[in-house]
Design a protein around this motif. Structure first.
Motif, PDB file in Angstrom:
ATOM      1  N   GLU A  26       1.013  -1.216  -0.025  1.00 58.17           N
ATOM      2  CA  GLU A  26      -0.133  -0.092   0.203  1.00 58.17           C
ATOM      3  C   GLU A  26       0.751   1.202  -0.159  1.00 58.17           C
ATOM      4  OE1 GLU A  26      -3.339   2.340   2.624  1.00 58.17           O
ATOM      5  OE2 GLU A  26      -3.324   0.279   2.873  1.00 58.17           O
ATOM      6  N   THR A  27       1.958   1.329   0.599  1.00 56.20           N
ATOM      7  CA  THR A  27       3.056   2.353   0.955  1.00 56.20           C
ATOM      8  C   THR A  27       3.479   2.716  -0.617  1.00 56.20           C
ATOM      9  OG1 THR A  27       3.424   1.984   2.928  1.00 56.20           O
ATOM     10  CG2 THR A  27       4.946   3.556   1.973  1.00 56.20           C
ATOM     11  N   ASP A  28       3.710   1.586  -1.347  1.00 54.59           N
ATOM     12  CA  ASP A  28       4.424   1.737  -2.630  1.00 54.59           C
ATOM     13  C   ASP A  28       3.265   2.375  -3.633  1.00 54.59           C
ATOM     14  OD1 ASP A  28       6.650   0.494  -2.070  1.00 54.59           O
ATOM     15  OD2 ASP A  28       6.329  -1.435  -3.047  1.00 54.59           O
ATOM     16  N   LEU A  29       2.056   1.986  -3.424  1.00 55.15           N
ATOM     17  CA  LEU A  29       1.280   2.592  -4.318  1.00 55.15           C
ATOM     18  C   LEU A  29       0.828   3.796  -3.938  1.00 55.15           C
ATOM     19  CD1 LEU A  29      -1.223  -0.414  -4.454  1.00 55.15           C
ATOM     20  CD2 LEU A  29       0.390   0.148  -6.115  1.00 55.15           C
ATOM     21  N   ARG A  30       0.899   4.558  -2.722  1.00 54.14           N
ATOM     22  CA  ARG A  30       0.654   5.882  -2.396  1.00 54.14           C
ATOM     23  C   ARG A  30       1.780   6.593  -2.894  1.00 54.14           C
ATOM     24  NH1 ARG A  30       0.448   5.456   3.410  1.00 54.14           N
ATOM     25  NH2 ARG A  30       0.496   7.974   3.571  1.00 54.14           N
ATOM     26  N   LEU A  31       2.943   5.930  -2.766  1.00 53.90           N
ATOM     27  CA  LEU A  31       3.895   6.808  -3.143  1.00 53.90           C
ATOM     28  C   LEU A  31       3.964   6.799  -4.757  1.00 53.90           C
ATOM     29  CD1 LEU A  31       7.720   6.119  -2.317  1.00 53.90           C
ATOM     30  CD2 LEU A  31       7.357   6.091  -4.810  1.00 53.90           C
TER      31      LEU A  31
ATOM     32  N   PRO B 120      12.657  10.474   5.326  1.00 53.37           N
ATOM     33  CA  PRO B 120      13.241  10.814   3.835  1.00 53.37           C
ATOM     34  C   PRO B 120      13.996   9.488   3.272  1.00 53.37           C
ATOM     35  CG  PRO B 120      13.488  12.489   5.238  1.00 53.37           C
ATOM     36  CD  PRO B 120      13.088  11.394   6.321  1.00 53.37           C
ATOM     37  N   SER B 121      14.884   8.899   4.106  1.00 58.23           N
ATOM     38  CA  SER B 121      15.645   7.864   3.598  1.00 58.23           C
ATOM     39  C   SER B 121      14.815   6.706   3.242  1.00 58.23           C
ATOM     40  CB  SER B 121      16.763   7.229   4.544  1.00 58.23           C
ATOM     41  OG  SER B 121      16.217   7.050   5.833  1.00 58.23           O
ATOM     42  N   GLN B 122      13.669   6.190   3.668  1.00 57.37           N
ATOM     43  CA  GLN B 122      13.094   5.277   3.522  1.00 57.37           C
ATOM     44  C   GLN B 122      12.062   5.509   2.281  1.00 57.37           C
ATOM     45  OE1 GLN B 122      10.763   5.117   7.248  1.00 57.37           O
ATOM     46  NE2 GLN B 122      11.346   2.945   7.833  1.00 57.37           N
ATOM     47  N   ALA B 123      11.761   6.768   2.253  1.00 57.69           N
ATOM     48  CA  ALA B 123      10.982   7.092   0.875  1.00 57.69           C
ATOM     49  C   ALA B 123      11.948   6.835  -0.075  1.00 57.69           C
ATOM     50  CB  ALA B 123      10.221   8.484   1.264  1.00 57.69           C
ATOM     51  N   ALA B 124      13.173   7.426  -0.065  1.00 55.46           N
ATOM     52  CA  ALA B 124      14.119   7.388  -1.118  1.00 55.46           C
ATOM     53  C   ALA B 124      14.474   5.935  -1.701  1.00 55.46           C
ATOM     54  CB  ALA B 124      15.451   8.272  -0.788  1.00 55.46           C
TER      55      ALA B 124
ATOM     56  N   THR C 220       8.291  16.088  -8.908  1.00 56.31           N
ATOM     57  CA  THR C 220       9.387  16.798  -8.337  1.00 56.31           C
ATOM     58  C   THR C 220       9.362  16.499  -6.943  1.00 56.31           C
ATOM     59  OG1 THR C 220       8.221  18.680  -8.115  1.00 56.31           O
ATOM     60  CG2 THR C 220       9.254  18.410 -10.231  1.00 56.31           C
ATOM     61  N   LEU C 221       8.529  15.917  -6.140  1.00 55.29           N
ATOM     62  CA  LEU C 221       8.376  15.693  -4.767  1.00 55.29           C
ATOM     63  C   LEU C 221       9.785  15.139  -4.502  1.00 55.29           C
ATOM     64  CD1 LEU C 221       4.975  13.880  -4.139  1.00 55.29           C
ATOM     65  CD2 LEU C 221       5.816  16.472  -3.542  1.00 55.29           C
ATOM     66  N   THR C 222      10.455  15.801  -3.499  1.00 53.46           N
ATOM     67  CA  THR C 222      11.790  15.183  -2.917  1.00 53.46           C
ATOM     68  C   THR C 222      11.628  13.951  -2.030  1.00 53.46           C
ATOM     69  OG1 THR C 222      11.486  17.006  -0.824  1.00 53.46           O
ATOM     70  CG2 THR C 222      12.567  17.615  -2.759  1.00 53.46           C
ATOM     71  N   ALA C 223      12.587  13.398  -1.462  1.00 54.45           N
ATOM     72  CA  ALA C 223      12.432  12.576  -0.551  1.00 54.45           C
ATOM     73  C   ALA C 223      11.836  12.892   0.863  1.00 54.45           C
ATOM     74  CB  ALA C 223      13.863  11.733  -0.121  1.00 54.45           C
ATOM     75  N   GLN C 224      12.330  13.985   1.236  1.00 53.52           N
ATOM     76  CA  GLN C 224      11.506  14.784   2.488  1.00 53.52           C
ATOM     77  C   GLN C 224       9.938  14.772   2.206  1.00 53.52           C
ATOM     78  OE1 GLN C 224      13.134  15.890   5.313  1.00 53.52           O
ATOM     79  NE2 GLN C 224      11.216  16.168   6.234  1.00 53.52           N
ATOM     80  N   ASP C 225       9.472  15.508   1.000  1.00 54.94           N
ATOM     81  CA  ASP C 225       8.129  15.728   0.833  1.00 54.94           C
ATOM     82  C   ASP C 225       7.558  14.107   0.828  1.00 54.94           C
ATOM     83  OD1 ASP C 225       8.612  18.424   0.342  1.00 54.94           O
ATOM     84  OD2 ASP C 225       9.050  17.987  -1.953  1.00 54.94           O
ATOM     85  N   LEU C 226       7.996  13.253   0.352  1.00 59.68           N
ATOM     86  CA  LEU C 226       7.426  11.855   0.290  1.00 59.68           C
ATOM     87  C   LEU C 226       7.158  11.391   1.476  1.00 59.68           C
ATOM     88  CD1 LEU C 226       8.805  10.285  -3.261  1.00 59.68           C
ATOM     89  CD2 LEU C 226       6.636  10.843  -2.754  1.00 59.68           C
TER      90      LEU C 226
ATOM     91  N   LEU D 121       3.858   9.977   3.285  1.00 57.41           N
ATOM     92  CA  LEU D 121       3.553   8.561   3.428  1.00 57.41           C
ATOM     93  C   LEU D 121       3.846   7.987   4.918  1.00 57.41           C
ATOM     94  CD1 LEU D 121       5.551   7.510   0.244  1.00 57.41           C
ATOM     95  CD2 LEU D 121       3.092   7.823   0.585  1.00 57.41           C
ATOM     96  N   ASN D 122       4.303   9.146   5.970  1.00 56.44           N
ATOM     97  CA  ASN D 122       4.750   8.508   7.075  1.00 56.44           C
ATOM     98  C   ASN D 122       5.955   7.875   6.945  1.00 56.44           C
ATOM     99  OD1 ASN D 122       3.971   9.391   9.715  1.00 56.44           O
ATOM    100  ND2 ASN D 122       2.607   8.024  10.077  1.00 56.44           N
TER     101      ASN D 122
END
Length: 156
Positions: free
Chosen positions: A6-11, A34-38, A20-26, A30-31
């Motif tokens: 579900e998190t992948d799909l939301r991403l 930033p490193s997990q999102a990246a 243009t969303l940064t890792a910080q924004d993502l 996504l809660n």
């Protein structure tokens, strides 16, 4: 094929709306850190789920006033004819999308031209003279109600 959670799909949904969303924004959306999102974004890129990023350009701001869809019916159905036609489509920058279709049309082309005269030249000087083409049928877009919407990715 790897199953996306579900998190992948939301991403994916977030990046389709704004690439243009940064890792910080993502991470904030996504809660996640930033490193997990990246890392998730990088994995989705490396596995081919995300195939690229692009800017959306306003056609009228770059001199493109006519969008059309053109159905192409082939004269003869051979692999050589189809491949030659595909190569021609690939070389023409005004042809921005090509689909192989079921039904009466063999191909559907999406084109952007400066004006009706340019569309006519494309049809009369490139498509109709092509030896693989029997006939074409054009539909000019009058209004873009919902164009190029994001894919419907969801967890359900």
């Amino acid at each position: 094929m790897q199953q996306n959670d579900e998190t992948d799909l939301r991403l994916l949904a977030a990046l389709q709306r704004d690439a243009t969303l940064t890792a910080q924004d993502l991470g904030e959306r996504l809660n996640l850190s930033p490193s997990q999102a990246a890392r998730r974004r990088q994995r989705l890129e490396q596995t081919g789920v995300i195939t690229g990023y692009r800017a959306t350009v306003a056609p009228e701001r770059v001199g493109l006033g006519v969008e059309a869809f053109i159905q192409v019916m082939m004269a003869a159905h051979s692999e050589a004819n189809a491949n030659d036609f595909r190569r021609m489509c690939d070389r023409r920058e005004e042809i921005v999308g090509v689909w192989v279709m079921t039904g009466e049309a063999d191909f559907m082309l999406r084109v952007w031209c400066a004006d009706l005269a340019a569309l006519s030249r494309l049809v009369q000087q490139a498509l109709l003279p092509h030896p693989a083409v029997a006939r074409v049928q054009s539909q000019i877009v009058m209004d873009r109600v919902k164009a190029d919407a994001p894919l419907p990715v969801s967890a359900g």
